[in-house]
Design a protein around this motif. Sequence first.
Motif, PDB file in Angstrom:
ATOM      1  N   ASP A  50     -13.648  -5.185  -2.087  1.00  0.00           N
ATOM      2  CA  ASP A  50     -14.251  -5.347  -3.416  1.00  0.00           C
ATOM      3  C   ASP A  50     -14.164  -4.071  -4.255  1.00  0.00           C
ATOM      4  O   ASP A  50     -14.272  -4.122  -5.476  1.00  0.00           O
ATOM      5  N   ASP A  51     -13.985  -2.887  -3.599  1.00  0.00           N
ATOM      6  CA  ASP A  51     -13.858  -1.623  -4.324  1.00  0.00           C
ATOM      7  C   ASP A  51     -12.461  -1.421  -4.910  1.00  0.00           C
ATOM      8  O   ASP A  51     -12.233  -0.462  -5.637  1.00  0.00           O
ATOM      9  N   VAL A  52     -11.532  -2.334  -4.577  1.00  0.00           N
ATOM     10  CA  VAL A  52     -10.162  -2.263  -5.092  1.00  0.00           C
ATOM     11  C   VAL A  52      -9.999  -3.438  -6.053  1.00  0.00           C
ATOM     12  O   VAL A  52      -9.893  -4.583  -5.624  1.00  0.00           O
ATOM     13  N   PRO A  53      -9.991  -3.180  -7.360  1.00  0.00           N
ATOM     14  CA  PRO A  53      -9.901  -4.283  -8.326  1.00  0.00           C
ATOM     15  C   PRO A  53      -8.603  -5.078  -8.174  1.00  0.00           C
ATOM     16  O   PRO A  53      -7.559  -4.516  -7.846  1.00  0.00           O
ATOM     17  N   GLU A  54      -8.686  -6.385  -8.401  1.00  0.00           N
ATOM     18  CA  GLU A  54      -7.494  -7.229  -8.374  1.00  0.00           C
ATOM     19  C   GLU A  54      -6.555  -6.828  -9.503  1.00  0.00           C
ATOM     20  O   GLU A  54      -6.998  -6.410 -10.574  1.00  0.00           O
ATOM     21  N   PRO A  67      -4.581  12.210   3.684  1.00  0.00           N
ATOM     22  CA  PRO A  67      -5.644  11.265   3.349  1.00  0.00           C
ATOM     23  C   PRO A  67      -5.397  10.349   2.165  1.00  0.00           C
ATOM     24  O   PRO A  67      -5.939   9.259   2.113  1.00  0.00           O
ATOM     25  N   PHE A  68      -4.597  10.769   1.177  1.00  0.00           N
ATOM     26  CA  PHE A  68      -4.524  10.032  -0.069  1.00  0.00           C
ATOM     27  C   PHE A  68      -3.502   8.901  -0.022  1.00  0.00           C
ATOM     28  O   PHE A  68      -2.334   9.110   0.273  1.00  0.00           O
ATOM     29  N   VAL A  69      -4.001   7.702  -0.311  1.00  0.00           N
ATOM     30  CA  VAL A  69      -3.193   6.481  -0.262  1.00  0.00           C
ATOM     31  C   VAL A  69      -3.412   5.722  -1.564  1.00  0.00           C
ATOM     32  O   VAL A  69      -4.537   5.599  -2.045  1.00  0.00           O
ATOM     33  N   LEU A  70      -2.322   5.207  -2.129  1.00  0.00           N
ATOM     34  CA  LEU A  70      -2.402   4.356  -3.308  1.00  0.00           C
ATOM     35  C   LEU A  70      -2.440   2.914  -2.838  1.00  0.00           C
ATOM     36  O   LEU A  70      -1.511   2.440  -2.197  1.00  0.00           O
ATOM     37  N   LEU A  71      -3.543   2.228  -3.106  1.00  0.00           N
ATOM     38  CA  LEU A  71      -3.649   0.803  -2.788  1.00  0.00           C
ATOM     39  C   LEU A  71      -3.305   0.012  -4.041  1.00  0.00           C
ATOM     40  O   LEU A  71      -3.850   0.270  -5.116  1.00  0.00           O
ATOM     41  N   VAL A  72      -2.408  -0.936  -3.900  1.00  0.00           N
ATOM     42  CA  VAL A  72      -1.990  -1.796  -5.011  1.00  0.00           C
ATOM     43  C   VAL A  72      -2.404  -3.208  -4.631  1.00  0.00           C
ATOM     44  O   VAL A  72      -1.892  -3.789  -3.684  1.00  0.00           O
ATOM     45  N   ARG A  73      -3.353  -3.745  -5.382  1.00  0.00           N
ATOM     46  CA  ARG A  73      -3.884  -5.076  -5.068  1.00  0.00           C
ATOM     47  C   ARG A  73      -3.429  -6.086  -6.099  1.00  0.00           C
ATOM     48  O   ARG A  73      -3.529  -5.858  -7.306  1.00  0.00           O
ATOM     49  N   GLY A  74      -2.925  -7.203  -5.608  1.00  0.00           N
ATOM     50  CA  GLY A  74      -2.621  -8.340  -6.467  1.00  0.00           C
ATOM     51  C   GLY A  74      -3.864  -9.215  -6.513  1.00  0.00           C
ATOM     52  O   GLY A  74      -4.982  -8.732  -6.664  1.00  0.00           O
ATOM     53  N   ALA A  75      -3.686 -10.518  -6.306  1.00  0.00           N
ATOM     54  CA  ALA A  75      -4.821 -11.448  -6.268  1.00  0.00           C
ATOM     55  C   ALA A  75      -5.272 -11.621  -4.819  1.00  0.00           C
ATOM     56  O   ALA A  75      -4.458 -11.613  -3.894  1.00  0.00           O
ATOM     57  N   GLY A  76      -6.565 -11.752  -4.627  1.00  0.00           N
ATOM     58  CA  GLY A  76      -7.112 -11.987  -3.291  1.00  0.00           C
ATOM     59  C   GLY A  76      -6.849 -10.843  -2.341  1.00  0.00           C
ATOM     60  O   GLY A  76      -7.121  -9.689  -2.649  1.00  0.00           O
ATOM     61  N   ASP A  77      -6.289 -11.171  -1.157  1.00  0.00           N
ATOM     62  CA  ASP A  77      -6.008 -10.162  -0.136  1.00  0.00           C
ATOM     63  C   ASP A  77      -4.609  -9.564  -0.252  1.00  0.00           C
ATOM     64  O   ASP A  77      -4.175  -8.833   0.637  1.00  0.00           O
ATOM     65  N   ASP A  78      -3.870  -9.885  -1.324  1.00  0.00           N
ATOM     66  CA  ASP A  78      -2.524  -9.352  -1.518  1.00  0.00           C
ATOM     67  C   ASP A  78      -2.631  -7.848  -1.776  1.00  0.00           C
ATOM     68  O   ASP A  78      -3.111  -7.417  -2.821  1.00  0.00           O
ATOM     69  N   LEU A  79      -2.193  -7.053  -0.792  1.00  0.00           N
ATOM     70  CA  LEU A  79      -2.400  -5.607  -0.852  1.00  0.00           C
ATOM     71  C   LEU A  79      -1.162  -4.878  -0.337  1.00  0.00           C
ATOM     72  O   LEU A  79      -0.594  -5.240   0.692  1.00  0.00           O
ATOM     73  N   ALA A  80      -0.743  -3.860  -1.068  1.00  0.00           N
ATOM     74  CA  ALA A  80       0.331  -2.960  -0.631  1.00  0.00           C
ATOM     75  C   ALA A  80      -0.238  -1.551  -0.695  1.00  0.00           C
ATOM     76  O   ALA A  80      -1.197  -1.287  -1.433  1.00  0.00           O
ATOM     77  N   ALA A  81       0.346  -0.637   0.075  1.00  0.00           N
ATOM     78  CA  ALA A  81      -0.149   0.739   0.088  1.00  0.00           C
ATOM     79  C   ALA A  81       1.016   1.714   0.137  1.00  0.00           C
ATOM     80  O   ALA A  81       2.016   1.471   0.810  1.00  0.00           O
TER      81      ALA A  81
END
Length: 141
Positions: A50-54, A67-81
């Motif tokens: 929930d802390d990663v906006p869609e 430590p630093f990672v870019l999280l890329v969120r699509g819709a729902g659980d669609d996540l790339a890093a």
Amino acid sequence: MERPCLSRRHTLLLPASAAALGGLAACGPQDEGFGTAAPVRADDGSISLDDVPENASTLVNFGGEQPFVLLVRGAGDDLAAYSGYCTHNGCALAQKEAELDCPCHGSKFDAATGEVLVGPATRQLPEVSVVVEGGLVRRDG
């Protein structure tokens, strides 16, 4: 007894050497590069999905050696890093809306894909393995 003297060539190299060392010191990852926009902290090694906006990208500090990672969120659980470090010289990136900027040498990356937008970097950001379990995102491995 004669005192050793610096040659003219060596004397002229001293200021250039000092400037080069100062420039290299500024490139170190400890600078973190995030300015006033701090990444989301994963104090216990994970963050809530929930802390990663869609449909957005979020820099996360997972702690550890890189430590630093870019999280890329699509819709729902669609996540790339992707890695949060410039592929040119390893400086930590700062997120500026849809771009990631390198404060060391000016490289820019697309915050959705990790692709290079502006050099001197020539390689896209490498992928980082993450998992989503029970609504929490953590690094895998």
